[in-house]
Design a protein around this motif. Sequence first.
Motif, PDB file in Angstrom:
ATOM      1  N   PRO A 131      35.358  26.133 -56.558  1.00  0.00           N
ATOM      2  CA  PRO A 131      35.499  25.080 -57.571  1.00  0.00           C
ATOM      3  C   PRO A 131      34.586  25.325 -58.778  1.00  0.00           C
ATOM      4  O   PRO A 131      33.590  26.044 -58.667  1.00  0.00           O
ATOM      5  N   LEU A 132      34.958  24.712 -59.899  1.00  0.00           N
ATOM      6  CA  LEU A 132      34.119  24.755 -61.094  1.00  0.00           C
ATOM      7  C   LEU A 132      32.807  24.025 -60.797  1.00  0.00           C
ATOM      8  O   LEU A 132      32.811  22.852 -60.433  1.00  0.00           O
ATOM      9  N   ARG A 133      31.692  24.727 -60.904  1.00  0.00           N
ATOM     10  CA  ARG A 133      30.374  24.080 -60.805  1.00  0.00           C
ATOM     11  C   ARG A 133      29.339  25.016 -61.394  1.00  0.00           C
ATOM     12  O   ARG A 133      29.565  26.228 -61.504  1.00  0.00           O
ATOM     13  N   ILE A 156      29.809  33.765 -67.914  1.00  0.00           N
ATOM     14  CA  ILE A 156      29.816  32.528 -68.700  1.00  0.00           C
ATOM     15  C   ILE A 156      30.884  31.606 -68.127  1.00  0.00           C
ATOM     16  O   ILE A 156      32.082  31.876 -68.248  1.00  0.00           O
ATOM     17  N   ASP A 157      30.435  30.560 -67.434  1.00  0.00           N
ATOM     18  CA  ASP A 157      31.365  29.600 -66.836  1.00  0.00           C
ATOM     19  C   ASP A 157      31.232  28.251 -67.531  1.00  0.00           C
ATOM     20  O   ASP A 157      30.234  27.991 -68.217  1.00  0.00           O
ATOM     21  N   GLY A 158      32.219  27.401 -67.309  1.00  0.00           N
ATOM     22  CA  GLY A 158      32.129  26.060 -67.875  1.00  0.00           C
ATOM     23  C   GLY A 158      33.485  25.393 -67.925  1.00  0.00           C
ATOM     24  O   GLY A 158      34.505  26.006 -67.600  1.00  0.00           O
ATOM     25  N   PRO A 159      33.498  24.120 -68.329  1.00  0.00           N
ATOM     26  CA  PRO A 159      34.749  23.361 -68.357  1.00  0.00           C
ATOM     27  C   PRO A 159      35.702  23.823 -69.456  1.00  0.00           C
ATOM     28  O   PRO A 159      35.346  24.661 -70.294  1.00  0.00           O
ATOM     29  N   ARG A 219      35.480  30.064 -64.509  1.00  0.00           N
ATOM     30  CA  ARG A 219      34.994  28.861 -63.824  1.00  0.00           C
ATOM     31  C   ARG A 219      34.063  29.204 -62.665  1.00  0.00           C
ATOM     32  O   ARG A 219      33.226  28.402 -62.284  1.00  0.00           O
ATOM     33  N   ASP A 220      34.275  30.404 -62.077  1.00  0.00           N
ATOM     34  CA  ASP A 220      33.585  30.741 -60.822  1.00  0.00           C
ATOM     35  C   ASP A 220      32.960  32.135 -60.881  1.00  0.00           C
ATOM     36  O   ASP A 220      32.728  32.740 -59.847  1.00  0.00           O
ATOM     37  N   ILE A 221      32.743  32.651 -62.093  1.00  0.00           N
ATOM     38  CA  ILE A 221      32.255  34.033 -62.204  1.00  0.00           C
ATOM     39  C   ILE A 221      30.838  34.145 -61.611  1.00  0.00           C
ATOM     40  O   ILE A 221      30.568  35.038 -60.797  1.00  0.00           O
ATOM     41  N   GLY A 222      29.967  33.224 -61.983  1.00  0.00           N
ATOM     42  CA  GLY A 222      28.581  33.273 -61.485  1.00  0.00           C
ATOM     43  C   GLY A 222      28.428  32.739 -60.071  1.00  0.00           C
ATOM     44  O   GLY A 222      27.500  33.105 -59.355  1.00  0.00           O
TER      45      GLY A 222
END
Length: 223
Positions: free
Chosen positions: A189-191, A8-11, A128-131
């Motif tokens: 990076p977060l994406r 679960i990633d996100g800002p 932020r970068d798990i997936g």
Amino acid sequence: MIARVIAIDGPAASGKSSTAAAVARELGASHLDSGALYRGLTLIALELGQDDPVGIVAEADRRGLVLEHDGAEIVPFLDGRPAESQIRSEAVTAAVSRIAALSVLREWVNARLRDAATLERILVLDGRDIGTAVFPDAKLKVFLTASPEARARRRLAQRGEMFDSDTVRAEANVLAARDASDASRAVAPLRRAADAILVDTTDLSFREQVDRIVTAARKALLV
Ligand code: CDP
């Protein structure tokens, strides 16, 4: 044996950790908040008064920044004690994105996340970068987001502070600056991963967002 991973990633302040914890509970899985380790390293960097990643890692090892099971939660311990309250300070929050951009530190964190996964059956991780970088083969990837105002309101409510529209706008700006820094760094990076499902929680209740992810996770895990 390596855990089946739900990523679960996100800002910032999109509700990842509380959602991931509830999802893990429903799946009978463990939950690990990867941001907590970056916060632990940042606490150490601030106490040392330096950003040298080699010095920070040495100090983290010396003081025993480690992941420990605390029921179904896997949480960072420092100096033999849970580090939860220290790592949530304003000073740590203001510095964490700068420290998390250092690639030596990202490798140190990722090694611990992958070690934790060898001990679990199902592991729900948020960050932020798990997936995208840490577990690209995760069984399910979720990108959890919400409008900047909704995220700012939740973060202020979480702190138990009174707020008006100016305070919300100011907090939204602080969150936006951290997101911009996380999304523009060179390493991981977060994406949103191409194969992540997008869950926008602006108009969802907590129950609805958890249900949505649990349903997708059961399908992906066949449980
Ligand atoms: O709770 P909040 O969303 O505010 O942040 P967090 O999950 O505690 O993460 C704190 C910071 O750690 C983020 O702003 C990122 O700079 C960094 N982080 C990261 O780079 N990669 C991760 N997988 C998790 C966190």
